[in-house]
Design a protein around this motif. Structure first.
Motif, short mmCIF file in Angstrom:
data_model
loop_
_atom_site.label_atom_id
_atom_site.label_comp_id
_atom_site.label_asym_id
_atom_site.label_seq_id
_atom_site.Cartn_x
_atom_site.Cartn_y
_atom_site.Cartn_z
N LEU A 74 -21.14 28.58 -70.06
CA LEU A 74 -22.45 28.03 -70.37
C LEU A 74 -22.50 27.52 -71.81
N MET A 75 -21.98 28.30 -72.73
CA MET A 75 -21.98 27.88 -74.14
C MET A 75 -21.13 26.62 -74.33
N ALA A 76 -20.01 26.53 -73.64
CA ALA A 76 -19.16 25.33 -73.74
C ALA A 76 -19.90 24.12 -73.18
N GLU A 77 -20.63 24.29 -72.09
CA GLU A 77 -21.40 23.18 -71.51
C GLU A 77 -22.52 22.75 -72.45
N LEU A 78 -23.19 23.71 -73.06
CA LEU A 78 -24.26 23.38 -74.01
C LEU A 78 -23.70 22.62 -75.21
N GLU A 82 -24.58 18.82 -76.41
CA GLU A 82 -25.02 18.47 -77.76
C GLU A 82 -24.12 17.40 -78.37
N GLU A 83 -22.81 17.55 -78.18
CA GLU A 83 -21.87 16.60 -78.76
C GLU A 83 -21.90 15.24 -78.07
N SER A 84 -22.39 15.20 -76.83
CA SER A 84 -22.42 13.92 -76.12
C SER A 84 -23.52 13.01 -76.63
N VAL A 85 -24.49 13.59 -77.32
CA VAL A 85 -25.58 12.80 -77.88
C VAL A 85 -25.23 12.47 -79.33
N GLN A 86 -24.99 11.20 -79.59
CA GLN A 86 -24.54 10.80 -80.92
C GLN A 86 -25.69 10.72 -81.92
N SER A 87 -26.88 10.37 -81.46
CA SER A 87 -28.02 10.27 -82.36
C SER A 87 -29.29 10.48 -81.55
N GLU A 88 -30.41 10.60 -82.27
CA GLU A 88 -31.69 10.79 -81.57
C GLU A 88 -32.03 9.60 -80.70
N SER A 89 -31.47 8.42 -81.02
CA SER A 89 -31.76 7.25 -80.20
C SER A 89 -31.14 7.37 -78.81
#
Length: 105
Positions: A74-78, A82-89
């Motif tokens: 679960l922690m690895a998936e979270l 998080e890392e898949s989102v490069q920016s708030e956009s």
């Protein structure tokens, strides 16, 4: 190894001695699952092939080990999320999601 136990020719035999009461209890449990003892054994063999080892843990603290593994996954998936989102956009608001994909809450 890619073997389908259900479709493989059955030309060898396997015998095991088991307590009759244990066998009766196990057969009752398996029957409730819609399986015979032979079908359950074949499923065990298939899963052993699929995972390349025992398809379950044999440890004194198996439940603790499984919980730790689940938390780690679960922690690895979270973290991956998080890392898949490069920016708030990269984030999509709920309103935009509904407008774009027709998703209703």
């Amino acid at each position: 190894m890619n073997i389908n136990v259900a479709n493989a020719p059955k030309t060898s035999t396997f015998q095991a001695r088991i307590n009759p009461e244990v066998k009766k209890v196990v057969e009752g449990i398996l029957s409730d699952c819609g399986l015979t003892l032979t079908e359950a054994f074949n499923a065990f063999l298939q899963q052993t092939i699929n995972v390349g080892g025992l398809p379950f843990l044999l440890t004194k603290d198996g439940d603790k080990v499984l919980r730790e593994q689940a938390v780690a996954l679960l922690m690895a998936e979270l973290k991956a999320g998080e890392e898949s989102v490069q920016s708030e956009s990269d984030w999509i608001s709920e309103d935009d999601m509904i407008a774009e994909f027709g998703v209703n809450s």
